[in-house]
Scaffold this motif. Sequence first.
Motif, PDB file in Angstrom:
ATOM      1  N   LEU A  89      -4.375   2.310  -7.991  1.00 55.75           N
ATOM      2  CA  LEU A  89      -5.371   2.383  -6.932  1.00 55.75           C
ATOM      3  C   LEU A  89      -6.324   1.202  -6.916  1.00 55.75           C
ATOM      4  N   TRP A  93      -4.154  -1.616  -5.124  1.00 57.23           N
ATOM      5  CA  TRP A  93      -3.466  -1.393  -3.859  1.00 57.23           C
ATOM      6  C   TRP A  93      -4.028  -0.197  -3.125  1.00 57.23           C
ATOM      7  N   GLY A  94      -5.174   0.253  -3.525  1.00 55.77           N
ATOM      8  CA  GLY A  94      -5.713   1.509  -3.006  1.00 55.77           C
ATOM      9  C   GLY A  94      -6.014   1.480  -1.525  1.00 55.77           C
ATOM     10  N   ASN A  95      -6.732   0.464  -1.078  1.00 52.94           N
ATOM     11  CA  ASN A  95      -6.955   0.378   0.356  1.00 52.94           C
ATOM     12  C   ASN A  95      -6.552  -1.008   0.846  1.00 52.94           C
ATOM     13  N   LEU A  96      -6.583  -1.195   2.136  1.00 54.28           N
ATOM     14  CA  LEU A  96      -6.011  -2.410   2.718  1.00 54.28           C
ATOM     15  C   LEU A  96      -6.729  -3.667   2.229  1.00 54.28           C
ATOM     16  N   GLY A 145       0.259   2.143  -3.529  1.00 56.85           N
ATOM     17  CA  GLY A 145      -1.119   2.618  -3.442  1.00 56.85           C
ATOM     18  C   GLY A 145      -1.210   4.114  -3.216  1.00 56.85           C
ATOM     19  N   PHE A 166       0.838  -1.203   0.000  1.00 58.03           N
ATOM     20  CA  PHE A 166       0.000   0.000   0.000  1.00 58.03           C
ATOM     21  C   PHE A 166       0.873   1.252   0.000  1.00 58.03           C
TER      22      PHE A 166
END
Lengths: 609, 388
Positions: free
Chosen positions: B198, B201-204, B191, B187
């Motif tokens: 995104l 790897w945008g959010n967890l 990210g 991330f």
Amino acid sequence: MVTLQQQGHLKLARADAICSRLIDTFSLIEHLQGLSQAVPRHTLQEITDPSRQKKLMMGDQHQLVRFSVKPRHVGHVSHAQRMLSRLPVRCSWRPPLSLWAGWVLASPIFSNFIISLIFLNTIVLMVEIELLESTNTKLWPLKLTLEVADWFILFSFVLEILLMWLSSFFLFWKNAWNVFDFVVTMGNCAWMLLGKFIHHLCFPQSLLPEIMKLIGVSGESVWLQLLRICRVLKSLKLFARFRQIRVIILALMRALKSMTFLLMLLLIFFYIFAVTGVYFFEDYSRSTLENLEYNMFFSDLLNSLVTVFILFTLDHWYAMLQDVWKVPEASRVFSSIYVILWLLLGSIIFRNIIVAMMVTNFQNIRNELNEEMIHLEVQYKADVFKRRIIQRSALHVFKPNVISQGLCDLIPCFFSLDLEASQRKISEDLSEASKEESEISVAEEGAAEHTDAEHSATEHSDAEHSDVERGDTECSDAEHSGVERGDTECSDAEHSDAEQNKAKKYMKDSSKKKSSKAKVYPSSSSTSSSASYDSFFPTDKLDWETLVHENLPGLMDMDQDDRVVWPRDSLFRYFELLENLQYNIEERKKLQEFAGKDLTQFQELSILG
Amino acid sequence: MSQHYYQESTRAVSSSLFDTASEARKDTQFQEFVRKVIRSPIFQNIMISAITMNAVFMVLWTDYKLRYKLFRVFEISEVLFVSTYACEFFMKVYVDPINYWKDGYNLLDVVIIVIILVPYSLHKIKGKHYRYHNIADGIQSLRILKLIPYSRGIRTLITAVGQTVYTMASVLTLLFILMFIFAILGFCLFGVPEKGDLDNWGNLAVAFFTLFSLATVDGWTNLQEQLDKRKFTVSRVFTIIFILLASFIFLNMFVGVMIMHTEDSIKKFERELMMERHMMLTEEKQLILKRQQEDVSRLVNTQKSGGKGFSELVEDFKTTLRHTDPMVLDDFGTSLPFINVYLSTLDNQDATVKKLQELYYEIVNVLNLMLEDLPQEKKSHSSEILSD
């Protein structure tokens, strides 16, 4: 039995076991309760002997005969052997056709012929496929030979099946390979008859095309292709002949069999996730969005099942999940939970459980096969051991004749002359017996020489019976248990007495498979020896014990072929003496302990003083 | 029939539930009867067929059209099945209220009954158009798990495999921790909002998914392409290291650990089976032996009640045995090799005893000599002690 009352306070497990054996063998309790009518007192041999049978029948016609029912391992009984022992077969003029068929099938010429035919079949098929589409007229004779070969091979395979049916119709269907053969040959027949005829008949265009369409047969029709495969499958039969491959296939089938429950559990999980998938992805299946690649993947149960399998093989699962996420109505949480859960449970955990179970099963199978081999080895060793014992007892009688003359002047000989004469006769018998046993390998004769050393130990010990008497009178004042000592002396004398009795009283009737003649040799294990040796090899005793420990289980297992014929009263006496022996040995042990304790006390006192 | 039991058991349950906690059951006869019913094969067959029919019906109801046409059949069969399961539950709880909860399979039954009640309660609470109704319908497929207790093979399999659960859980936890580390790393590396990737790897959560996809090596080349397009140089190293760690090492370590544990548990299971069998055999042998001894002692006692004494009877019996009567035996205790081996062993034992005796004589001689050599007063002292 008498000792039961005398030494009632002393409970020995062994003595009890011997006692109960006695009661069992003689059905003592029934006799004593007056039910001697119900107890069998005669053996099969008395019935088969006609004179004795007459005597028995004249005496009492309601007597019972004891049959010994121990199952004997005769190995595999083939169908032919069974047929041979049937009454209609034995009473007919000529052997029935089935026997002849069985003989033909088992003969090596025929089986080699069939194997070569299978090879030929494969080659013919390969060449045919290559030449199928070519219309080169020069190859016409080759095609003709190929066709003739085809028909010939089919004919011989059908003949083989007919022979097998002739041999035994019902057993044919029990063997899976035979059923496979039958299916393949029938498929082959169908292919040849249908395909070839119609193929030929359609060359002249006289046959109506409608009929052809009805039958659905043409050169490239699917069914013909399938039937052609049958011919290829015939070559698989070759594999049945090779032992190694058969072993591998058997091992595989056993492993699969033990994994049935695992596969059932897997099926249950497949079902659960398939049904759940249909419900979970209802929105996705019904969505009207365009360019959804996996839209129909969860539409109904069958598709769902296939999709679950696809997920099980971890193929494009992330792409499918991202596709599902495109639809807004489908809940992301539940769909991702579903996919991740199934991946973890099915693809990762279950697959590894399957691998683990397969590995352990293969190991188990290998261990089982090893165990069988080890079992056979143990039996073999036990056999060797047994022959050794017999040889020992044989040589035991030999030795005194050779050495007693040498040592006669050295040591007072306890021989009586008639005993010597009888021993000479016994040794003669034994020599011819051991000649019969000459199938023993050279290694065992080497072992026999080694047993001479052990031999000397036992002879020495027998002389000590008499020595002990003398030695005891010397130190009877040192031990205060002299009277009991005398008792043990009596028991020891009885012990050697018992051995002498036994030596004269039993014959051996070994019904081994190879030798049908009854071998009679009185075996006198340690009675005859009274020549004593000064040399004593302590290492032999260790050998003896470990030898016995190793071989005793094998000996116990393998004692199925030999039967011993005992006279009844000697058998009773034998059991009684054995029981007494146990008690006496126990007493002697106790006396030893007492002696040891006294001596240590004495030692301590004298050291103090 | 099940309705009848249902009613009876409800009446009985209400009266006995209050008794059981404190004092003994007052309705032992009925309890025994119900217990017999539960253990009987007929009842088990009924349950097995009910669960199988339920599974088959569930397969049929996945098809919307069929559900629409045979709606009444659907409802009636549902009622039947639910009542059967509830009956079984109540009967089992009635028979043994406290120990019922200790068995895992009974807990599974309870969970399934709760699951069955979920759609109905959801309908009642949230109304008709709740978007998660299909989820509640979906998990009804878990009903087939009720079939497991009735099959002995699957139960043993689960016991064997169940012992490997701890190892499995620990390996999975390790994998999770590894993925967590790499997710945060990914991330931070890829990210980042401006020029990062995104989608993946945008959010967890998405990062976790990406990493799981890498661990199961499915479509990882596409993900790698995305990163390559954005010109991340570290990405290759990152991906390759993670694939080596997670897929090659971890997932195969999983296999290895499972193999070890499966072997152990199967061996233990087999050993227990053998021991059980062995114990049963020895028990039977003891029984036979004891019966024989009782017979003998009974015969011994008859001498007191008149008639011949036991030993006299035995002697009489012995005189009836003739020397020419053959008895053919093939057990080990009367066979020649045994006799040979036994007598040879006894001879060796005699030899040892003889040697021991000689040693004793020597000791006594030496001690005698020592005694003679001692001075007089000590000799009298020691002879006094000896005479005690």
